[in-house]
Design an enzyme around this catalytic site. Structure first.
Site, PDB file in Angstrom:
ATOM      1  CB  ILE A  29      -4.994  88.137  49.143  1.00  0.00           C
ATOM      2  CG1 ILE A  29      -5.393  88.031  50.631  1.00  0.00           C
ATOM      3  CG2 ILE A  29      -6.207  88.502  48.293  1.00  0.00           C
ATOM      4  CD1 ILE A  29      -6.393  86.936  50.962  1.00  0.00           C
ATOM      5  CD  GLU A  48       5.204  91.668  46.610  1.00  0.00           C
ATOM      6  OE1 GLU A  48       4.039  91.276  46.804  1.00  0.00           O
ATOM      7  OE2 GLU A  48       5.724  92.622  47.229  1.00  0.00           O
ATOM      8  CG  HIS A  64      -7.864  81.779  62.629  1.00  0.00           C
ATOM      9  ND1 HIS A  64      -7.609  81.835  63.977  1.00  0.00           N
ATOM     10  CD2 HIS A  64      -6.968  82.604  62.035  1.00  0.00           C
ATOM     11  CE1 HIS A  64      -6.591  82.674  64.198  1.00  0.00           C
ATOM     12  NE2 HIS A  64      -6.187  83.150  63.023  1.00  0.00           N
ATOM     13  CB  VAL A  67       1.527  99.150  40.653  1.00  0.00           C
ATOM     14  CG1 VAL A  67       0.496 100.017  39.947  1.00  0.00           C
ATOM     15  CG2 VAL A  67       1.439  97.704  40.171  1.00  0.00           C
ATOM     16  CB  SER A  74      -6.451  87.729  61.748  1.00  0.00           C
ATOM     17  OG  SER A  74      -6.860  86.494  62.246  1.00  0.00           O
TER      18      SER A  74
END
Lengths: 120, 327, 481
Positions: C14, C33, C51, C174, C343
């Protein structure tokens, strides 16, 4: 007194029985070859082992040169021998069987290379 | 296409013995492909003694045993050795494609001997549950790290399985100053040779747990501990009790599998359970002229037997090529 | 101190999708990250399924964004030079009652606009999926299902985003977010991290499992991520043609059930389980999970043998209620939460990125498009997916392509070095990018060589090389030191 010993001279691993009377070996049985008898005596009187390890190589084709003791060392001294082997560094070409250290710890035992190493 | 009388894949003990024997049986055009930069295969990392008693009537270390063959093979001009040559493809017509730094080559073999050795079973193949942190090694990898690279994989070791490499590594770790906390064996007795039980385990008073399995590996980034379970009567038995052992390393020594993916690619039928070629005669496969020898054919206990059977493979290859027995 | 227009927290599918989407604009973007490399969180254990959108409520964000994402990923995979294998999926019914449920699923799919779905009968199934359990009576076929490598997708998105100016910070956790109340400053937030403080006008919280903790730093307490564990089992590549399609049982309320699929690299994969747990770091597998997966997979495909399993792992879905949460916080201008993306999050990712940008645009964010956006990325070379003719050309160009390091997956020294140059700094990072160590021997053969190459390329000492970051060092000592 009876003592059971497993022979380590070859992959067969004979089970050898040693009779001890008055702290002396009276009888040895169960071995399938003369090596077994010799081994059993040594195990009772003065157990010994060959030691194999590696030593650091510098400027050689191998980072580490494998070595072995020429002959066996008393079992109780194995770790002392290892301590000494750890200190060894080799910088020259080595042939198989060539000494990298002599009479280690006064045991009368040499350390020899088991693989050839060339200069880079 | 480049064609050779005999191609041998693998320059370890099996490949070298087969090559020498093939030459001695009359083959004069032999190519040996070895993926490493040295001949000798796994023997180079087996620095302990215990080799050669049967074949040479001498007690040798792995590198010394390999050297006996290497000296001989290097002295035979009819044997071409190509190091750092990695076979990537094999067809049923015995066409071999291999990569080398800077090159890709194809060669057709009139006779082919595969001496590709074996690989170690992994933690995954015995389905040990738990986490997947750093610190899980096959015994052979640990041996290579210590004996070839000079790196110590860990300081507190639990060994899973009592195969010979595992036992030998127990001693090796101790000699290098690490602590072997336990050897865990699911069977009732050691899978390794008796002498290794004596000189690697008993000599150093390593705790060995029979009828136990590792039921879980615990640790987030690095192995922290293992959970072991005692099984009633051994493999498949009910769990009687559980116990946790702290360690930073898990060594897997749960067996070996012949490395036969290349011949499988060529269509040789393999036994589903053992990964050995299906054959009623040692070294033979379902493809005529394609032989498999050494640990690739079946996993042997000692290298002396590998050499003996590989000599036989060299002779079979000569026979396949129609070369008359000189003896 | 530099002020970023946008800070994205989270380097999974994302975060990197949003980063790449936003890198089309003339704005300063930083992505953080906390792990040693990107995709090391939720994304690394994604099953890689693109999907079609067949198993979602038509009114849900999940459903809409899945269908939209499925269409978008086709273009993106071409632009990034990453394989998307369009294999299609089958949802299998074993009884007439189950067949009725298939019809309901098809109706939902039609409402959502899933292209090309049809109900196929057992004759079709026998012909097109010969290893399927003969007891299957019918299936819902959705041709737009596909497979992709989830981590390579993340790496390629990130690489392309970086090429378009996004600043990527790994190993950057963070720790706190402070609202800036001074009006005259031109930024709204201070982001305190393990690598120093950043300032930004917009924050996008795409922190996966930890999205609730990030939200909580700014006082948002209604997001609660509940990890839901899934165990997956990978079969030997030899069984590549076990299935032609992705096989699903009928879904339950909690999950899509135990599937028989395959990875983009050709290994069949069975799983996942779905178990709610508390610990966000618990990725252990269990004997129970193994039993459940094998049993359920054998129901779909009786010939599956546990001896074919070469690997397994567990991943955590960042579950949060029934649907995705994609929300601009009006009480906290500039802050947007992208949470609970489980998902079909991998499929939906590009649509999620598009939605995030559109939401921001309605909230006064008016970035200018770049005159030139590098939308293409040069395809990563993998010997295992090129012909020998192409291999020959590569080796002639660079001899190291002929130097094979990983025997099981045929990975060359050149590919390993390239992966490190592109950002791999750990053994897992190399594995995810190149497949070295991902085969049946699990790195027994190539570990030494990989350590050597990592040492050379990163100038680290052997004892500093890790599996996946600090604490996971591979070896504990060097002889003679």
């Amino acid at each position: 007194m009876k003592k059971k010993i497993t022979c380590i001279e070859c992959p067969v691993g004979c089970s050898i029985l040693v009779d001890i009377e008055d702290s002396k070996i009276a009888k040895i049985s169960g071995e399938k070859c003369p090596k077994g008898e010799k081994y059993a005596i040594s195990e009772i009187e003065n157990p010994v082992r060959e030691v194999t390890s590696t030593v650091r190589g510098e400027g050689l084709s191998l980072k580490l040169v494998p070595v072995r003791t020429r002959g066996a060392v008393p079992k109780g001294r194995i770790m002392d021998v290892m301590e000494e082997i750890r200190k060894i560094k080799v910088t020259k070409d080595l042939k198989i069987g060539e000494k990298v250290s002599e009479d280690l710890l006064g045991l009368g035992i040499d350390i020899i290379a088991t693989r050839k190493a060339d200069k880079k | 296409m480049n064609e050779r009388d005999l191609v041998i894949v693998g320059g370890g003990p099996a490949g070298m013995a087969a090559a020498i024997s093939a030459y001695e049986n009359g083959i004069r055009d032999i190519l040996v492909l070895e993926r490493d930069q040295f001949l000798g295969g796994i023997l180079n990392q087996c620095i302990h003694t215990g080799f050669g008693l049967e074949y040479f009537d001498e007690v040798l270390t792995g590198p010394e045993y390999a050297d006996r063959f290497e000296k001989k093979i290097r002295g035979i001009s009819g044997i071409e050795i190509r190091l750092r040559s990695f076979v990537v493809d094999l067809t049923e017509n015995k066409v071999i494609t291999y990569l080398m730094p800077g090159k890709i080559e194809t060669v057709k073999a009139r006779a082919l001997i595969m001496a590709t050795g074996c690989r170690e079973k992994t933690r995954e193949m015995v389905h040990i549950a738990g986490t997947r942190p750093a610190g899980i090694f096959s015994a052979g990898l640990a041996q290579k790290l210590i004996n070839i690279e000079g790196l110590l994989p860990g300081k507190e070791i639990v060994i899973v399985g009592s195969g010979d490499i595992g036992l030998i590594m127990a001693r090796r770790f101790i000699l290098e100053g690490a602590k072997v906390k336990a050897v865990i064996e699911v069977q009732n007795e050691s899978r390794g040779l008796l002498r290794n039980m004596i000189q690697c385990i008993e000599d150093f008073e390593v705790p060995i747990y029979f009828r136990h399995k590792v039921s879980k590996i615990i640790g987030r980034d690095r192995v922290e501990k293992v959970e072991i379970a005692e099984l009633d009567g051994g493999p498949g038995g009910k769990i009687i009790s559980k116990k946790v052992i702290e360690c930073d390393t898990v060594l897997m020594s749960v067996g070996l599998i012949p490395e036969n993916e290349l011949i499988e690619m060529a269509g040789v039928r393999l036994d589903k359970n053992t990964n050995s070629p299906i054959s009623d005669e040692t070294n033979k496969t379902s493809i005529p002229g394609l032989f498999v020898c050494g640990n690739a054919f079946k996993v042997y206990d000692i290298v002396d037997t590998v050499s003996k059977d590989s000599v036989e493979a060299g002779r079979m290859a000569a026979k396949h090529l129609g070369i008359k027995d000189e003896g | 101190m530099k002020i970023h227009d946008v800070v994205i927290i989270g380097g999974g599918i994302i975060g990197t999708s949003i980063a790449r989407e936003m890198s089309r604009y003339r704005i300063k973007i930083a992505l953080m990250e906390k792990e040693e490399e990107l995709a090391f969180g939720v994304s690394k254990s994604n099953s890689g399924i693109i999907h079609p959108g067949t198993q979602n409520d038509p009114s849900s964000l999940k459903g809409k964004l899945c269908v939209r994402g499925n269409a978008m990923v086709r273009e993106i995979s071409k632009e990034l030079g990453i394989d998307l294998k369009e294999v299609g999926e089958l949802i299998i019914a074993f009884s007439e009652e189950e067949k009725t449920r298939l019809l309901a699923l098809k109706k939902d799919a039609d409402i959502l606009g899933v292209p090309g779905t049809s109900i196929v009968d057992n004759v079709w199934l026998k012909k097109n999926e010969p290893n399927l359990n003969e007891a299957a009576v019918a299936a819902l076929y959705a041709p737009t299902a596909g497979i992709i490598s989830p981590y390579r997708y993340v790496y390629d998105l990130a690489e392309n985003a970086a090429c378009n100016g996004v600043e990527i910070n790994v190993d950057t956790e963070v720790l706190d977010i402070v609202r800036n109340s001074k009006k005259r400053d031109k930024y709204r937030f201070e982001i305190v991290t393990s690598k120093g403080t950043f300032r930004a006008n917009y924050i996008i919280n795409a922190a996966g499992l930890f999205a609730d903790e990030i939200a909580s730093m700014v006082g948002i307490e209604d997001i609660k991520i509940s990890p839901r564990k899934g165990e997956e089992f990978i079969l030997d590549k030899k069984k590549e043609h076990l299935t032609e399609h992705l096989l699903f049982p009928l879904p339950s309320k909690k999950s899509k059930g135990i599937l028989v699929t395959r990875t983009s690299d050709g290994n069949p994969m069975i799983g996942p389980t779905a178990v709610d747990i508390d610990d966000k770091y618990d990725i252990s597998t269990s004997d129970e999970g193994f039993e459940e997966v094998i049993r359920s997979a054998q129901r779909l495909m009786p010939s599956i043998n546990e001896g074919d399993i070469i690997s397994y792992f567990a991943g955590l879905r960042p579950a949060c209620g029934d649907d995705f949460i994609i929300r601009y916080e009006d009480d906290l201008p500039g802050f947007i939460n992208v949470a609970g993306i489980q998902s079909p999050g991998l499929t939906a990712a590009p649509a999620v990125a598009e939605m995030v940008l559109n939401i921001l645009k309605t909230k006064g964010f008016r970035p200018m498009r770049k005159l030139f956006f590098h939308k293409h990325r040069k395809r990563t070379i993998h010997l295992f997916d090129v012909t020998f003719k192409e291999t020959k050309r590569l080796i002639e160009k660079d001899s190291e392509y002929g130097d094979i390091v990983c025997r099981c997956e045929m990975v060359s020294a050149k590919e390993i070095r390239d992966a490190i140059k592109r950002g791999a700094s750990t053994m897992d990072g190399i594995k995810f990018r190149t497949r070295a160590q991902a085969g049946r021997c699990h790195g027994s053969f190539c570990t030494c060589r990989l350590l050597e190459i990592l040492k050379e390329e990163t100038k680290k000492s052997a004892t500093d090389i890790t599996k996946r970051g600090p604490g996971s060092e591979i070896v504990k000592g060097v002889k003679g030191e």
